[in-house]
Scaffold this motif. Structure first.
Motif, PDB file in Angstrom:
ATOM      1  N   SER A  44     -23.376  -4.479  46.600  1.00 10.93           N
ATOM      2  CA  SER A  44     -22.161  -4.346  47.394  1.00 10.93           C
ATOM      3  C   SER A  44     -21.405  -5.665  47.372  1.00 10.93           C
ATOM      4  CB  SER A  44     -22.475  -3.943  48.839  1.00 10.93           C
ATOM      5  OG  SER A  44     -23.142  -4.993  49.492  1.00 10.93           O
ATOM      6  N   VAL A  45     -20.128  -5.574  47.688  1.00 14.17           N
ATOM      7  CA  VAL A  45     -19.291  -6.763  47.806  1.00 14.17           C
ATOM      8  C   VAL A  45     -18.967  -6.946  49.278  1.00 14.17           C
ATOM      9  CG1 VAL A  45     -17.084  -7.807  47.203  1.00 14.17           C
ATOM     10  CG2 VAL A  45     -18.331  -6.477  45.504  1.00 14.17           C
ATOM     11  N   GLN A  46     -19.230  -8.149  49.792  1.00 13.05           N
ATOM     12  CA  GLN A  46     -18.931  -8.441  51.189  1.00 13.05           C
ATOM     13  C   GLN A  46     -17.977  -9.617  51.255  1.00 13.05           C
ATOM     14  OE1 GLN A  46     -19.930  -7.061  54.450  1.00 13.05           O
ATOM     15  NE2 GLN A  46     -18.090  -8.273  54.673  1.00 13.05           N
ATOM     16  N   PRO A  47     -16.676  -9.350  51.393  1.00 12.06           N
ATOM     17  CA  PRO A  47     -15.742 -10.459  51.552  1.00 12.06           C
ATOM     18  C   PRO A  47     -16.041 -11.235  52.827  1.00 12.06           C
ATOM     19  CG  PRO A  47     -14.582  -8.388  51.154  1.00 12.06           C
ATOM     20  CD  PRO A  47     -16.001  -8.061  51.415  1.00 12.06           C
ATOM     21  N   MET A  48     -16.042 -12.563  52.749  1.00 13.57           N
ATOM     22  CA  MET A  48     -16.329 -13.422  53.888  1.00 13.57           C
ATOM     23  C   MET A  48     -15.384 -14.611  53.881  1.00 13.57           C
ATOM     24  SD  MET A  48     -20.476 -13.567  53.943  1.00 13.57           S
ATOM     25  CE  MET A  48     -20.689 -13.963  52.223  1.00 13.57           C
ATOM     26  N   LEU A  49     -15.105 -15.119  55.054  1.00 12.50           N
ATOM     27  CA  LEU A  49     -14.300 -16.321  55.202  1.00 12.50           C
ATOM     28  C   LEU A  49     -15.076 -17.312  56.054  1.00 12.50           C
ATOM     29  CD1 LEU A  49     -11.502 -17.670  54.669  1.00 12.50           C
ATOM     30  CD2 LEU A  49     -10.868 -16.860  56.947  1.00 12.50           C
ATOM     31  N   THR A  50     -15.324 -18.495  55.512  1.00 10.11           N
ATOM     32  CA  THR A  50     -15.944 -19.574  56.259  1.00 10.11           C
ATOM     33  C   THR A  50     -14.832 -20.463  56.775  1.00 10.11           C
ATOM     34  OG1 THR A  50     -17.886 -19.469  54.824  1.00 10.11           O
ATOM     35  CG2 THR A  50     -17.608 -21.474  56.134  1.00 10.11           C
TER      36      THR A  50
END
Length: 92
Positions: A44-50
């Motif tokens: 799966s692809v999990q877009p994340m923003l740090t």
């Protein structure tokens, strides 16, 4: 001071994003995650923003994040206790 180091870190390594209508700097990642259930493989692809925790509200879930030309909604928020938060994103 840790806050000064965080500011320098995000200035050097982050890119421009918009969080809830406000210009911010964050590190976007949409890497593929691999796992398995019994013998079946899953990817799966999990877009994340740090992002610096001080750059977001206390409860950003449901707010919009714009990265480039793509709009996301914050699905989950994980503050690590050091002043850095990870926002799990879903495409809007």
């Amino acid at each position: 001071m840790l806050a000064e180091r965080l500011a320098n870190f995000f200035e050097d390594f982050a890119s421009a994003v918009t969080v809830n209508g406000q210009a911010r700097r964050g590190i976007f990642d949409a890497g593929t995650r691999f796992g398995s259930v019994a013998t079946a493989g899953i990817a799966s692809v999990q877009p994340m923003l740090t992002i610096a925790t001080t750059d977001i509200s206390a409860d950003p879930v449901g707010q919009t994040v714009v990265v480039g030309a793509t709009t996301y909604v914050v699905a989950a928020h994980d503050a690590d206790g050091t002043g850095i938060s990870t926002l799990m994103l879903e495409r809007a």
